[in-house]
Write a protein that holds these residues in place. Structure first.
Motif, short mmCIF file in Angstrom:
data_model
loop_
_atom_site.label_atom_id
_atom_site.label_comp_id
_atom_site.label_asym_id
_atom_site.label_seq_id
_atom_site.Cartn_x
_atom_site.Cartn_y
_atom_site.Cartn_z
N ILE A 203 34.24 -35.56 61.00
CA ILE A 203 34.21 -36.83 61.71
C ILE A 203 33.89 -36.56 63.18
N LYS A 204 32.93 -37.32 63.73
CA LYS A 204 32.55 -37.20 65.14
C LYS A 204 33.23 -38.33 65.91
N ASP B 275 24.77 -43.79 54.23
CA ASP B 275 26.16 -44.23 54.27
C ASP B 275 26.76 -43.74 55.57
N VAL B 276 27.63 -44.54 56.14
CA VAL B 276 28.35 -44.17 57.35
C VAL B 276 29.82 -44.44 57.09
N ALA B 277 30.64 -43.43 57.34
CA ALA B 277 32.09 -43.59 57.21
C ALA B 277 32.68 -43.70 58.61
N PHE B 278 33.35 -44.80 58.88
CA PHE B 278 34.07 -44.99 60.13
C PHE B 278 35.54 -44.70 59.87
N ARG B 279 36.15 -43.88 60.72
CA ARG B 279 37.58 -43.60 60.59
C ARG B 279 38.30 -44.11 61.82
N ILE B 280 39.26 -45.00 61.58
CA ILE B 280 40.06 -45.57 62.66
C ILE B 280 41.44 -44.92 62.58
N LEU C 223 38.35 -43.96 67.26
CA LEU C 223 37.34 -44.22 66.24
C LEU C 223 36.38 -43.04 66.14
N GLY C 224 36.04 -42.67 64.93
CA GLY C 224 35.06 -41.64 64.70
C GLY C 224 34.18 -42.03 63.52
N TYR C 225 33.12 -41.25 63.30
CA TYR C 225 32.23 -41.56 62.19
C TYR C 225 31.66 -40.29 61.59
N GLU C 226 31.12 -40.46 60.40
CA GLU C 226 30.44 -39.37 59.70
C GLU C 226 29.26 -39.99 58.95
N GLU C 227 28.10 -39.36 59.08
CA GLU C 227 26.93 -39.80 58.30
C GLU C 227 26.98 -39.10 56.95
N LEU C 228 26.70 -39.86 55.91
CA LEU C 228 26.75 -39.35 54.54
C LEU C 228 25.46 -39.72 53.81
N PRO C 229 25.14 -39.00 52.74
CA PRO C 229 23.99 -39.39 51.93
C PRO C 229 24.22 -40.77 51.31
N PHE C 230 23.16 -41.51 51.08
CA PHE C 230 23.24 -42.85 50.49
C PHE C 230 23.86 -42.76 49.10
N SER C 231 24.82 -43.63 48.85
CA SER C 231 25.55 -43.60 47.58
C SER C 231 25.03 -44.64 46.60
#
Length: 123
Positions: free
Chosen positions: A3-4, A54-59, A114-122
């Motif tokens: 997570i960035k 896909d983008v995962a946002f972590r709060i 808040l952070g995020y991670e780029e992921l392959p399209f699901s």
């Protein structure tokens, strides 16, 4: 990829790149702990020729949230995309055009970071 962390500047660049996830889809909402929630969504990436990612946002430090059950996720109206903000008070993520008033959205999460991670399209 870890997570960035996001700042106001990097958040603005990311939201521009994915056009605030307009017409995207919320893939999942996961409680990682009592104070951490991850929202994964699919959006088109302008920097990749509008390919889907896909983008995962972590709060983290969640202090308030209004969520929906998994069976409702695909029915969330994403025409206006997401509203996300970071300021001295903390951070917020909401579905819809609620910039500056995320706590009024039908789906929102308010936290401290808040952070995020780029992921392959699901897809």
């Amino acid at each position: 990829m870890p997570i960035k962390p996001l700042t106001a500047q990097t958040l603005s660049a990311l939201l521009s790149r994915i056009d605030n996830a307009r017409y995207g889809e919320v893939r999942s909402v996961s409680a990682l702990s009592s104070s951490s929630i991850e929202v994964q969504l699919s959006a088109q990436d302008i920097a990749r020729g509008y390919d889907w990612i896909d983008v995962a946002f972590r709060i983290d430090g969640v202090r308030d949230a209004k969520l929906v059950s998994d069976n409702v996720l695909e029915m969330l109206d994403m025409r206006e995309g997401i509203s996300v903000s970071i300021d001295n008070e903390g951070c917020a993520l909401a579905i819809g055009g609620y910039s500056g008033r995320e706590g009024e959205a039908p789906f929102y999460i308010l936290g401290t970071s808040l952070g995020y991670e780029e992921l392959p399209f699901s897809g």
